[in-house]
Design a protein around this motif. Structure first.
Motif, PDB file in Angstrom:
ATOM      1  N   ASP A   1       0.289  13.882   0.262  1.00 29.07           N
ATOM      2  CA  ASP A   1       0.176  12.524  -0.049  1.00 29.07           C
ATOM      3  C   ASP A   1       0.473  12.289  -1.075  1.00 29.07           C
ATOM      4  O   ASP A   1       0.040  10.916  -2.177  1.00 29.07           O
ATOM      5  CB  ASP A   1      -0.943  12.473   0.091  1.00 29.07           C
ATOM      6  CG  ASP A   1      -1.524  12.184   1.396  1.00 29.07           C
ATOM      7  OD1 ASP A   1      -0.986  12.319   2.391  1.00 29.07           O
ATOM      8  OD2 ASP A   1      -3.163  12.472   1.927  1.00 29.07           O
ATOM      9  N   GLY A   2       1.359  13.609  -2.297  1.00 29.02           N
ATOM     10  CA  GLY A   2       1.448  13.264  -3.735  1.00 29.02           C
ATOM     11  C   GLY A   2       0.280  13.037  -5.020  1.00 29.02           C
ATOM     12  O   GLY A   2       0.710  12.512  -5.428  1.00 29.02           O
ATOM     13  N   VAL A   3      -0.726  13.483  -3.643  1.00 31.39           N
ATOM     14  CA  VAL A   3      -1.715  13.957  -4.996  1.00 31.39           C
ATOM     15  C   VAL A   3      -1.518  14.948  -6.350  1.00 31.39           C
ATOM     16  O   VAL A   3      -0.670  15.971  -5.534  1.00 31.39           O
ATOM     17  CB  VAL A   3      -3.149  14.098  -3.943  1.00 31.39           C
ATOM     18  CG1 VAL A   3      -4.715  14.276  -5.458  1.00 31.39           C
ATOM     19  CG2 VAL A   3      -3.185  12.827  -3.223  1.00 31.39           C
ATOM     20  N   ASP A   4      -2.125  14.516  -7.248  1.00 33.26           N
ATOM     21  CA  ASP A   4      -2.098  15.809  -8.640  1.00 33.26           C
ATOM     22  C   ASP A   4      -2.853  17.057  -7.999  1.00 33.26           C
ATOM     23  O   ASP A   4      -3.894  16.951  -7.679  1.00 33.26           O
ATOM     24  CB  ASP A   4      -2.698  15.358  -9.992  1.00 33.26           C
ATOM     25  CG  ASP A   4      -2.161  15.957 -11.004  1.00 33.26           C
ATOM     26  OD1 ASP A   4      -1.713  17.198 -11.064  1.00 33.26           O
ATOM     27  OD2 ASP A   4      -2.519  15.484 -12.006  1.00 33.26           O
ATOM     28  N   ILE A   5      -2.655  17.925  -7.853  1.00 33.54           N
ATOM     29  CA  ILE A   5      -2.960  19.697  -7.701  1.00 33.54           C
ATOM     30  C   ILE A   5      -3.817  19.782  -8.743  1.00 33.54           C
ATOM     31  O   ILE A   5      -5.235  20.393  -8.226  1.00 33.54           O
ATOM     32  CB  ILE A   5      -1.081  20.703  -7.865  1.00 33.54           C
ATOM     33  CG1 ILE A   5      -0.703  19.994  -6.290  1.00 33.54           C
ATOM     34  CG2 ILE A   5      -2.386  21.780  -7.181  1.00 33.54           C
ATOM     35  CD1 ILE A   5      -0.828  20.703  -5.560  1.00 33.54           C
ATOM     36  N   ALA A   6      -3.617  19.026  -9.888  1.00 34.52           N
ATOM     37  CA  ALA A   6      -4.449  19.657 -10.307  1.00 34.52           C
ATOM     38  C   ALA A   6      -6.034  19.084 -10.949  1.00 34.52           C
ATOM     39  O   ALA A   6      -6.968  19.698 -10.532  1.00 34.52           O
ATOM     40  CB  ALA A   6      -4.203  18.990 -12.201  1.00 34.52           C
ATOM     41  N   ARG A   7      -5.775  18.361  -9.811  1.00 39.05           N
ATOM     42  CA  ARG A   7      -7.277  17.262  -9.529  1.00 39.05           C
ATOM     43  C   ARG A   7      -7.600  18.524  -8.258  1.00 39.05           C
ATOM     44  O   ARG A   7      -9.074  17.843  -8.422  1.00 39.05           O
ATOM     45  CB  ARG A   7      -6.950  15.498  -8.853  1.00 39.05           C
ATOM     46  CG  ARG A   7      -6.907  15.056 -10.036  1.00 39.05           C
ATOM     47  CD  ARG A   7      -6.584  13.228  -9.326  1.00 39.05           C
ATOM     48  NE  ARG A   7      -7.364  13.195  -8.827  1.00 39.05           N
ATOM     49  CZ  ARG A   7      -6.850  12.371  -7.608  1.00 39.05           C
ATOM     50  NH1 ARG A   7      -6.577  11.212  -7.721  1.00 39.05           N
ATOM     51  NH2 ARG A   7      -8.042  12.580  -6.501  1.00 39.05           N
TER      52      ARG A   7
ATOM     53  N   GLN B   1      -9.279  25.312   2.283  1.00 34.03           N
ATOM     54  CA  GLN B   1      -8.540  25.072   1.145  1.00 34.03           C
ATOM     55  C   GLN B   1      -7.157  24.922   0.637  1.00 34.03           C
ATOM     56  O   GLN B   1      -6.680  23.865   0.584  1.00 34.03           O
ATOM     57  CB  GLN B   1      -9.354  25.226   0.343  1.00 34.03           C
ATOM     58  CG  GLN B   1      -9.031  25.565  -1.545  1.00 34.03           C
ATOM     59  CD  GLN B   1     -10.116  26.703  -3.065  1.00 34.03           C
ATOM     60  OE1 GLN B   1      -9.924  27.221  -2.161  1.00 34.03           O
ATOM     61  NE2 GLN B   1      -8.730  26.451  -3.725  1.00 34.03           N
ATOM     62  N   ILE B   2      -6.941  25.846   1.552  1.00 37.84           N
ATOM     63  CA  ILE B   2      -5.505  25.425   1.838  1.00 37.84           C
ATOM     64  C   ILE B   2      -4.442  24.276   2.762  1.00 37.84           C
ATOM     65  O   ILE B   2      -3.792  23.474   2.190  1.00 37.84           O
ATOM     66  CB  ILE B   2      -4.660  26.881   2.373  1.00 37.84           C
ATOM     67  CG1 ILE B   2      -4.803  28.325   1.817  1.00 37.84           C
ATOM     68  CG2 ILE B   2      -3.340  26.786   3.078  1.00 37.84           C
ATOM     69  CD1 ILE B   2      -4.986  29.590   2.240  1.00 37.84           C
ATOM     70  N   GLN B   3      -5.375  24.079   3.349  1.00 30.17           N
ATOM     71  CA  GLN B   3      -4.918  22.529   4.435  1.00 30.17           C
ATOM     72  C   GLN B   3      -4.913  21.396   3.014  1.00 30.17           C
ATOM     73  O   GLN B   3      -4.362  20.680   3.682  1.00 30.17           O
ATOM     74  CB  GLN B   3      -5.855  22.703   5.246  1.00 30.17           C
ATOM     75  CG  GLN B   3      -5.233  23.502   6.278  1.00 30.17           C
ATOM     76  CD  GLN B   3      -4.471  23.556   7.164  1.00 30.17           C
ATOM     77  OE1 GLN B   3      -3.778  24.132   6.543  1.00 30.17           O
ATOM     78  NE2 GLN B   3      -4.161  22.044   7.690  1.00 30.17           N
ATOM     79  N   ALA B   4      -6.388  21.369   2.923  1.00 32.08           N
ATOM     80  CA  ALA B   4      -6.259  20.009   2.221  1.00 32.08           C
ATOM     81  C   ALA B   4      -5.461  20.081   0.371  1.00 32.08           C
ATOM     82  O   ALA B   4      -4.833  18.735  -0.151  1.00 32.08           O
ATOM     83  CB  ALA B   4      -7.759  20.066   1.325  1.00 32.08           C
ATOM     84  N   GLU B   5      -5.318  21.081   0.553  1.00 29.90           N
ATOM     85  CA  GLU B   5      -4.196  21.326  -0.893  1.00 29.90           C
ATOM     86  C   GLU B   5      -2.421  20.584  -0.119  1.00 29.90           C
ATOM     87  O   GLU B   5      -2.053  19.869  -0.975  1.00 29.90           O
ATOM     88  CB  GLU B   5      -3.909  22.224  -1.399  1.00 29.90           C
ATOM     89  CG  GLU B   5      -5.359  22.772  -2.883  1.00 29.90           C
ATOM     90  CD  GLU B   5      -4.996  24.319  -2.903  1.00 29.90           C
ATOM     91  OE1 GLU B   5      -3.931  24.992  -2.719  1.00 29.90           O
ATOM     92  OE2 GLU B   5      -5.473  24.972  -3.464  1.00 29.90           O
ATOM     93  N   ASN B   6      -2.911  21.425   1.161  1.00 31.74           N
ATOM     94  CA  ASN B   6      -1.188  20.566   1.529  1.00 31.74           C
ATOM     95  C   ASN B   6      -1.745  19.325   1.338  1.00 31.74           C
ATOM     96  O   ASN B   6      -0.459  19.194   1.292  1.00 31.74           O
ATOM     97  CB  ASN B   6      -0.929  21.740   2.618  1.00 31.74           C
ATOM     98  CG  ASN B   6      -0.925  22.999   2.860  1.00 31.74           C
ATOM     99  OD1 ASN B   6      -0.294  23.584   1.520  1.00 31.74           O
ATOM    100  ND2 ASN B   6      -0.434  23.441   3.480  1.00 31.74           N
ATOM    101  N   GLU B   7      -2.728  19.326   2.302  1.00 26.30           N
ATOM    102  CA  GLU B   7      -2.390  18.191   2.382  1.00 26.30           C
ATOM    103  C   GLU B   7      -2.325  16.733   0.951  1.00 26.30           C
ATOM    104  O   GLU B   7      -1.920  15.333   1.304  1.00 26.30           O
ATOM    105  CB  GLU B   7      -3.760  17.452   2.931  1.00 26.30           C
ATOM    106  CG  GLU B   7      -4.129  17.598   4.350  1.00 26.30           C
ATOM    107  CD  GLU B   7      -5.403  16.822   5.442  1.00 26.30           C
ATOM    108  OE1 GLU B   7      -5.846  16.134   5.122  1.00 26.30           O
ATOM    109  OE2 GLU B   7      -5.858  17.537   6.172  1.00 26.30           O
ATOM    110  N   ALA B   8      -2.673  16.746   0.315  1.00 27.31           N
ATOM    111  CA  ALA B   8      -2.866  16.483  -0.824  1.00 27.31           C
ATOM    112  C   ALA B   8      -1.254  15.997  -1.555  1.00 27.31           C
ATOM    113  O   ALA B   8      -1.350  15.278  -2.106  1.00 27.31           O
ATOM    114  CB  ALA B   8      -3.715  17.150  -2.231  1.00 27.31           C
TER     115      ALA B   8
END
Length: 73
Positions: A60-66, A50-57
Motif C-alpha cells: 500500500d506504500g506505507v512507510d515501514i518506519a511507522r 506482523q509479517i502480513q501487516a508489513e507486507n500489506e503496508a
C-alpha cells in the motif's frame, strides 16, 4: 478445525513431511517441536500476523518506519 489429544512424546504428521511432536507439558503450557522441510516456513502466529501487516503496508506504500509502532495483541 481438527482437535486432537496428544501426550508427551506423541506426534502428528501433516502432508507426509511435517511432524509436530509434544515435547513437554508444564501446567497450562505445552512445548511442541516442529520438523518441516526448509522450504516450508514455520512461524508463531503473532510473528506471522506482523509479517502480513508489513507486507500489506509495503504493497500500500506505507512507510515501514511507522510499522515499528504497531502493537500486537
Amino acid at each position: 478445525m481438527l482437535a486432537l489429544s496428544r501426550k508427551k512424546g506423541e506426534a502428528i504428521i501433516i502432508n507426509n513431511d511435517i511432524e509436530i511432536t509434544v515435547l513437554e507439558i508444564k501446567g497450562d503450557q505445552v512445548k511442541v517441536g516442529i520438523s518441516a522441510p526448509k522450504s516450508v516456513p514455520v512461524y508463531r502466529k503473532e510473528v506471522y500476523l506482523q509479517i502480513q501487516a508489513e507486507n500489506e503496508a509495503v504493497a500500500d506504500g506505507v512507510d515501514i518506519a511507522r510499522l515499528r509502532d504497531i502493537k500486537l495483541l
